[in-house]
Design a protein around this motif. Sequence first.
Motif, short mmCIF file in Angstrom:
data_model
loop_
_atom_site.label_atom_id
_atom_site.label_comp_id
_atom_site.label_asym_id
_atom_site.label_seq_id
_atom_site.Cartn_x
_atom_site.Cartn_y
_atom_site.Cartn_z
N VAL A 1 4.76 -10.38 -4.61
CA VAL A 1 5.87 -9.45 -4.66
C VAL A 1 5.49 -8.19 -5.43
O VAL A 1 5.84 -7.06 -5.05
CB VAL A 1 7.12 -10.13 -5.28
N TYR A 2 4.76 -8.36 -6.50
CA TYR A 2 4.33 -7.23 -7.32
C TYR A 2 3.49 -6.26 -6.49
O TYR A 2 3.68 -5.05 -6.53
CB TYR A 2 3.54 -7.74 -8.53
N TYR A 3 2.57 -6.80 -5.68
CA TYR A 3 1.73 -5.96 -4.83
C TYR A 3 2.57 -5.26 -3.76
O TYR A 3 2.34 -4.09 -3.47
CB TYR A 3 0.63 -6.79 -4.18
N GLU A 4 3.50 -5.96 -3.17
CA GLU A 4 4.34 -5.36 -2.13
C GLU A 4 5.16 -4.19 -2.68
O GLU A 4 5.35 -3.18 -2.00
CB GLU A 4 5.28 -6.41 -1.52
N VAL A 5 5.65 -4.31 -3.90
CA VAL A 5 6.45 -3.24 -4.49
C VAL A 5 5.58 -2.02 -4.79
O VAL A 5 5.98 -0.88 -4.57
CB VAL A 5 7.15 -3.74 -5.78
N LEU A 6 4.37 -2.28 -5.27
CA LEU A 6 3.50 -1.17 -5.69
C LEU A 6 2.45 -0.81 -4.64
O LEU A 6 1.49 -0.08 -4.94
CB LEU A 6 2.80 -1.55 -6.99
N LYS A 7 2.60 -1.27 -3.42
CA LYS A 7 1.61 -1.06 -2.38
C LYS A 7 1.32 0.42 -2.13
O LYS A 7 0.18 0.85 -2.05
CB LYS A 7 2.07 -1.75 -1.10
N GLN A 8 2.37 1.21 -2.01
CA GLN A 8 2.19 2.65 -1.74
C GLN A 8 1.48 3.34 -2.89
O GLN A 8 0.59 4.16 -2.69
CB GLN A 8 3.55 3.31 -1.48
N THR A 9 1.84 2.98 -4.09
CA THR A 9 1.21 3.58 -5.27
C THR A 9 -0.26 3.20 -5.35
O THR A 9 -1.12 4.06 -5.63
CB THR A 9 1.94 3.13 -6.56
N ILE A 10 -0.58 1.97 -5.08
CA ILE A 10 -1.96 1.50 -5.12
C ILE A 10 -2.79 2.21 -4.04
O ILE A 10 -3.91 2.68 -4.30
CB ILE A 10 -2.02 -0.03 -4.95
N GLU A 11 -2.25 2.32 -2.83
CA GLU A 11 -2.97 3.02 -1.76
C GLU A 11 -3.17 4.49 -2.10
O GLU A 11 -4.22 5.06 -1.80
CB GLU A 11 -2.20 2.86 -0.44
N LYS A 12 -2.20 5.09 -2.73
CA LYS A 12 -2.30 6.50 -3.13
C LYS A 12 -3.43 6.67 -4.14
O LYS A 12 -4.26 7.58 -4.02
CB LYS A 12 -0.97 6.95 -3.72
#
Length: 121
Positions: free
Chosen positions: A100-111
């Motif tokens: 869930v943590y990765y799903e929430v921050l997915k866009q930020t991580i990809e950026k």
Amino acid sequence: MEVKINREIRDYTESMFFGLSLRQFIFSVMAIGVAISIYFGLRNFFGMETISWICVLGAFPFAALGFIKYHGMTAEQFLWAYIKSEFLMPKKLTFYPTNVYYEVLKQTIEKHEKEELKRHD
């Protein structure tokens, strides 16, 4: 005069024969029938002590079915629940983990990953 009252109303059983419920009485008669048939079937082959132990072992399952409850279910209810769960409606349960943590921050991580790639180029 003292009257025994069950704490849980669902535990009430009506006594029909010799203080036993009808179900317990039927299974007790079946246990006696099995013990008698084992005795007469094996009396020519074994001694009295051996036959008595075989009779007890043969009658025990039938007697136990009449008296023992498992998770509040009688033997017939438990057997039906087991057949339904294992044969009639078998389910293959699979576990798919989700972060869930990765799903929430997915866009930020990809950026941040794209920015790192731009820096190294």
